[in-house]
Scaffold this active site. Structure first.
Site, mmCIF file in Angstrom:
data_model
loop_
_atom_site.group_PDB
_atom_site.id
_atom_site.type_symbol
_atom_site.label_atom_id
_atom_site.label_comp_id
_atom_site.label_asym_id
_atom_site.label_seq_id
_atom_site.Cartn_x
_atom_site.Cartn_y
_atom_site.Cartn_z
ATOM 1 N N GLU A 131 0.843 -1.208 0.000
ATOM 2 C CA GLU A 131 0.000 0.000 0.000
ATOM 3 C C GLU A 131 0.869 1.245 0.000
ATOM 4 O O GLU A 131 1.979 1.237 0.540
ATOM 5 C CB GLU A 131 -0.838 0.032 1.287
ATOM 6 C CG GLU A 131 -2.278 -0.403 1.136
ATOM 7 C CD GLU A 131 -3.176 0.638 0.490
ATOM 8 O OE1 GLU A 131 -2.688 1.514 -0.241
ATOM 9 O OE2 GLU A 131 -4.387 0.552 0.715
ATOM 10 N N ASP A 132 0.342 2.323 -0.540
ATOM 11 C CA ASP A 132 1.054 3.601 -0.465
ATOM 12 C C ASP A 132 0.855 4.262 0.900
ATOM 13 O O ASP A 132 1.797 4.689 1.542
ATOM 14 C CB ASP A 132 0.597 4.539 -1.594
ATOM 15 C CG ASP A 132 -0.920 4.695 -1.687
ATOM 16 O OD1 ASP A 132 -1.664 4.003 -0.948
ATOM 17 O OD2 ASP A 132 -1.386 5.501 -2.512
ATOM 18 N N ASP A 140 -4.767 5.518 5.992
ATOM 19 C CA ASP A 140 -5.291 6.702 6.675
ATOM 20 C C ASP A 140 -6.361 6.240 7.664
ATOM 21 O O ASP A 140 -6.044 5.830 8.778
ATOM 22 C CB ASP A 140 -5.831 7.642 5.588
ATOM 23 C CG ASP A 140 -6.297 8.981 6.109
ATOM 24 O OD1 ASP A 140 -6.023 9.296 7.270
ATOM 25 O OD2 ASP A 140 -6.929 9.730 5.342
ATOM 26 N N PHE A 159 -2.486 16.175 4.306
ATOM 27 C CA PHE A 159 -2.719 15.583 2.990
ATOM 28 C C PHE A 159 -1.422 15.685 2.186
ATOM 29 O O PHE A 159 -0.893 16.766 1.969
ATOM 30 C CB PHE A 159 -3.868 16.258 2.253
ATOM 31 C CG PHE A 159 -4.306 15.457 1.069
ATOM 32 C CD1 PHE A 159 -5.099 14.330 1.240
ATOM 33 C CD2 PHE A 159 -3.865 15.774 -0.210
ATOM 34 C CE1 PHE A 159 -5.464 13.544 0.155
ATOM 35 C CE2 PHE A 159 -4.227 15.000 -1.293
ATOM 36 C CZ PHE A 159 -5.034 13.879 -1.113
ATOM 37 N N ARG A 161 1.613 12.697 -8.868
ATOM 38 C CA ARG A 161 2.145 11.358 -8.593
ATOM 39 C C ARG A 161 3.623 11.249 -8.960
ATOM 40 O O ARG A 161 4.354 10.452 -8.406
ATOM 41 C CB ARG A 161 1.387 10.298 -9.405
ATOM 42 C CG ARG A 161 -0.073 10.125 -9.017
ATOM 43 C CD ARG A 161 -0.634 8.886 -9.703
ATOM 44 N NE ARG A 161 -2.089 8.857 -9.731
ATOM 45 C CZ ARG A 161 -2.855 8.419 -8.736
ATOM 46 N NH1 ARG A 161 -2.315 7.995 -7.629
ATOM 47 N NH2 ARG A 161 -4.166 8.417 -8.851
#
Ligand code: IMP
Length: 193
Positions: free
Chosen positions: A103-104, A107, A156, A169
């Site tokens: 996973e990146d 949250d 964020f 990205r």
């Protein structure tokens, strides 16, 4: 060297390219030791995880296979909607295999929980998780994460695979987008429509 357009649009760098590369190499070594001889299937969650996977697997000195799942949960917002949609599923059969979810960022944990449940139902031999970033302050569901790159505050972030409305990205580092940056990004988006 002159800065590029994309660099002009972004906020405060949280993790530099060097920070990320050295931590990803460490994680690769740890995972290489953990999965030695197990021929794991690395399940990459797209789109955000593609750059992390590419660097991670090159730091893992073991045989492994890779597959991809495309999920969507944010729908161009910075808050999780809690609704996870699988846009594209795995091609490989994971039954009886050692599986590592790559996973990146985690949250609220809702996306990861959903994917874990989905994959567990397919009876893998084991199911582990590696995430580059753990935004632990906003966790809603307790979900096991075996390997973490960095624990980060509730901001964020974009770059190194992570986007805001599909942009940023391709930054090689990770940067915090504040309200002003978001407004700027939105107004530029309007201009290019
Ligand atoms: P969760 O379901 O709230 O844990 O959100 C997980 C997904 O939301 C991640 O896989 C990302 O795609 C996205 N996400 C969460 N936080 C951020 C962020 O700070 N920047 C970009 N995407 C994020």
């Amino acid at each position: 060297m002159s800065s590029t357009n994309i660099e002009n649009t972004i906020g405060t760098v949280l993790l530099s390219e060097e920070d990320i590369q050295s931590r990803v190499r460490e994680l690769g070594r740890e995972l290489g030791a953990e999965y030695d001889g197990k021929n794991p299937i690395l399940v990459n969650i797209l789109k955000g995880g593609f750059i992390f996977l590419a660097d991670l697997v090159r730091a893992m000195d073991v045989h492994c296979e890779m597959d991809f799942m495309v999920v969507s949960s944010y729908e161009n917002r910075t808050e999780s909607s809690g609704v996870v949609r699988i846009l594209s599923d795995l091609g490989l059969n994971i039954e009886g295999r050692h599986v590592l979810i790559v996973e990146d960022i985690v949250d609220t944990g809702l996306t990861l929980e959903y994917i874990r449940e989905l994959l567990l139902a397919r009876n893998p031999a084991s199911l582990g998780v590696v995430t580059l970033l753990d935004k632990y302050e906003k966790r809603i569901v307790k979900v096991p994460i075996e390997f973490t790159g960095f624990r980060i505050p509730n901001e964020f972030v974009v770059g190194y695979g992570l986007d805001y409305a599909q942009r940023f990205r391709n930054l090689p580092y990770i940067t915090v987008l504040d309200e002003g940056d978001l407004e700027l990004a939105e107004s530029r988006e309007e201009e290019t429509k």
